[in-house]
Design a protein around this motif. Structure first.
Motif, PDB file in Angstrom:
ATOM      1  N   ARG A  61      12.706  -1.792  -5.147  1.00 10.19           N
ATOM      2  CA  ARG A  61      12.045  -1.241  -3.962  1.00 10.19           C
ATOM      3  C   ARG A  61      12.649  -1.882  -2.703  1.00 10.19           C
ATOM      4  O   ARG A  61      13.680  -2.545  -2.789  1.00 10.19           O
ATOM      5  N   GLU A  62      11.977  -1.696  -1.558  1.00  7.07           N
ATOM      6  CA  GLU A  62      12.503  -2.191  -0.296  1.00  7.07           C
ATOM      7  C   GLU A  62      12.686  -3.702  -0.264  1.00  7.07           C
ATOM      8  O   GLU A  62      13.451  -4.237   0.541  1.00  7.07           O
ATOM      9  N   SER A  74       0.827  -1.205   0.000  1.00 10.71           N
ATOM     10  CA  SER A  74       0.000   0.000   0.000  1.00 10.71           C
ATOM     11  C   SER A  74       0.861   1.255   0.000  1.00 10.71           C
ATOM     12  O   SER A  74       0.548   2.251  -0.669  1.00 10.71           O
ATOM     13  N   THR A  75       1.977   1.215   0.739  1.00  8.43           N
ATOM     14  CA  THR A  75       2.909   2.350   0.750  1.00  8.43           C
ATOM     15  C   THR A  75       3.472   2.593  -0.635  1.00  8.43           C
ATOM     16  O   THR A  75       3.541   3.739  -1.106  1.00  8.43           O
ATOM     17  N   TRP A  76       3.902   1.526  -1.308  1.00  5.03           N
ATOM     18  CA  TRP A  76       4.425   1.680  -2.670  1.00  5.03           C
ATOM     19  C   TRP A  76       3.401   2.334  -3.586  1.00  5.03           C
ATOM     20  O   TRP A  76       3.710   3.323  -4.281  1.00  5.03           O
ATOM     21  N   ASN A  77       2.196   1.786  -3.598  1.00  7.54           N
ATOM     22  CA  ASN A  77       1.184   2.274  -4.527  1.00  7.54           C
ATOM     23  C   ASN A  77       0.794   3.720  -4.234  1.00  7.54           C
ATOM     24  O   ASN A  77       0.557   4.508  -5.159  1.00  7.54           O
ATOM     25  N   SER A  78       0.742   4.081  -2.956  1.00  5.65           N
ATOM     26  CA  SER A  78       0.363   5.455  -2.587  1.00  5.65           C
ATOM     27  C   SER A  78       1.433   6.451  -3.000  1.00  5.65           C
ATOM     28  O   SER A  78       1.139   7.497  -3.586  1.00  5.65           O
ATOM     29  N   ARG A  79       2.685   6.142  -2.682  1.00  2.00           N
ATOM     30  CA  ARG A  79       3.733   7.129  -2.979  1.00  2.00           C
ATOM     31  C   ARG A  79       3.977   7.244  -4.483  1.00  2.00           C
ATOM     32  O   ARG A  79       4.283   8.334  -4.986  1.00  2.00           O
ATOM     33  N   GLU A  80       3.837   6.151  -5.233  1.00  4.07           N
ATOM     34  CA  GLU A  80       4.044   6.230  -6.672  1.00  4.07           C
ATOM     35  C   GLU A  80       2.867   6.918  -7.363  1.00  4.07           C
ATOM     36  O   GLU A  80       3.059   7.652  -8.338  1.00  4.07           O
ATOM     37  N   ALA A  85       1.174   9.334  -5.986  1.00  2.00           N
ATOM     38  CA  ALA A  85       1.387  10.754  -5.709  1.00  2.00           C
ATOM     39  C   ALA A  85       2.407  11.352  -6.681  1.00  2.00           C
ATOM     40  O   ALA A  85       2.262  12.500  -7.132  1.00  2.00           O
ATOM     41  N   LEU A  86       3.443  10.586  -7.020  1.00  2.00           N
ATOM     42  CA  LEU A  86       4.431  11.058  -7.980  1.00  2.00           C
ATOM     43  C   LEU A  86       3.810  11.209  -9.359  1.00  2.00           C
ATOM     44  O   LEU A  86       4.009  12.235 -10.038  1.00  2.00           O
ATOM     45  N   THR A 118       1.817  14.399 -10.074  1.00  4.86           N
ATOM     46  CA  THR A 118       2.505  15.680 -10.293  1.00  4.86           C
ATOM     47  C   THR A 118       2.653  16.002 -11.774  1.00  4.86           C
ATOM     48  O   THR A 118       2.815  17.162 -12.139  1.00  4.86           O
TER      49      THR A 118
END
Length: 417
Positions: free
Chosen positions: A226-227, A173-179, A181-182, A185
């Protein structure tokens, strides 16, 4: 030879195999195989496009490459006893193409390097090379040669471009949210800033029905590292390497693929290195509670192997963080490396290589890329080291004049390039 726990039939597509792997990251993709700590095993790997790229003299297949289908990964492999918070130890014991065999699939005696079009993925130097190009490489005795990039021959540093463990649902979920957001832009950028989940062409192992639909809509694309490791494309990730992965789900669910016969630092052509199919032999083990014990909360650490050529003589090119138009940027190391690569490409054209041939060579050969200076404002300095031994002629400047290569048939390009 260890037992092959993930055999692939070269006459069948990836989705028609007895064991089906996957091409998305998600913690709910079931393990295909379970192994024990300390176990040694082998697995076959298909090249990342599952045979979509063919051995010919056209780049039309690169121009139309189905990016939504990559990467086809062998796995997941569950490791008995692995729990979130552990460290998974992975030893790469052996890796290679299918020996002494020719055939229609990359890895059976040949591989390829490609440059994607700007509208279909692009590359590190996409503004200078917006069209599609391809080079076919033949393997013999551990060396690569190409009818499309003449008068070079080098040993590869064979490695899996992609290896990683499954993310937890929270991490996914963190991956999908931050990407997302990018992407927001600049949502219409070409190439895009990131690749959101794409259910089209998703391969999810043994999942079916409603679970397949849910996971295909949530699963992360495999293109970026990724992580969890993933598509790191580290050229020294070769035979003899030991990797320590943080474990996020029960069993760890290790997967791998995207084999490269060789690659330069940065994999700058994107469809980079020399893509191939083949096999990997691994040994796995667990350090209980290793994430906290060693402070490895994210991103794998590894001890690189020493397989491959040991070059001792180099010709190096530098670049700084100034654009081709003369605009000064502040310590932009990405730009510096681009300028170093373009410097090397321009140099090689003086011997008769086309810019496309030189670019394909830098993406596939075991060049060294370095951040040589990152503190002297406003310019960072990056360097590209070319092994001189890979050329069939003296590539260094001399008073004797320039050698001119026989350009051969050149790098294949699309029909409209």
């Amino acid at each position: 030879m260890s037992e092959n726990l993930f055999p692939l039939d070269s006459e069948k597509s990836f989705t028609d195999q007895k064991l089906v792997g996957h091409n998305r990251w998600h913690g709910d993709i079931p393990a295909a195989v379970t192994v024990k700590p300390g176990q040694v095993f082998r697995a076959d790997c298909r090249e990342w496009f599952d045979g979509a790229i063919v051995n010919d003299d056209s780049a039309d297949d690169i121009a139309n490459a189905p990016l939504e289908s990559v990467h086809v990964l062998s796995g997941p492999f569950a490791i008995e006893g692995a729990e979130p918070g552990d460290l998974l130890i992975v030893d790469i014991l052996d890796i290679g193409s299918i020996p002494n065999e020719s055939g229609p699939l990359a890895g059976q005696g040949w591989g390829y390097t490609g440059v994607f079009t700007k509208n279909n993925g692009g590359s590190f130097l996409v503004d200078q090379f917006p069209d599609a190009y391809k080079a076919i490489w033949d393997f013999e005795g551990g060396y690569a040669t190409s009818r499309h990039v003449p008068e070079v021959r080098y040993r590869g540093i064979t490695h899996p471009g992609l290896m990683g463990v499954a993310p937890s649902n929270k991490l996914l979920s963190t991956w999908n949210s931050r990407e997302a957001a990018l992407i927001a832009t600049d949502p219409h950028r070409v190439p895009p800033l990131a690749l959101p989940p794409e259910p089209r062409s998703a391969i999810l192992g043994s999942l079916t029905g409603a679970e397949f639909d849910r996971v295909s809509n949530e699963g992360a694309r495999t293109a970026p590292p990724r992580e969890n490791g993933g598509n790191q494309d580290i050229k020294n990730f070769t035979k003899g390497t030991r990797v320590f992965y943080p474990v996020f789900v029960k069993g760890a669910n290790l997967s791998f693929g995207d084999l490269h016969f060789s690659q330069g630092d940065g994999e700058i052509t994107f469809c980079g290195g020399i893509e191939m199919g083949g096999f990997v032999e691994l040994k796995v083990d667990i350090i209980k509670g290793g994430m906290e014990k060693y402070g490895v909360s994210e991103n794998a650490i590894f001890q690189p192997g020493i397989e491959g050529p040991q070059y001792s003589e180099w010709l190096a090119f530098s670049g700084t963080s100034v654009t081709l138009d003369g605009e000064q940027k502040y310590l932009d190391s990405d730009l510096s490396y681009q300028r170093a690569c373009l410097h090397a490409i321009d140099y090689l054209t003086k011997f008769g290589y086309s810019p496309e041939q030189a670019y394909l060579l830098l993406g596939s050969a075991p060049i060294e890329g370095r951040l040589s200076g990152v503190v002297d404002i406003p310019n960072s300095c990056a360097t590209v080291y070319l092994p001189t031994a890979m050329f069939d002629f003296d590539v260094t400047p001399s008073k004797g004049g320039l050698h001119q290569i026989n350009p051969g048939i050149g790098a294949p390009r699309t029909a409209n390039s």
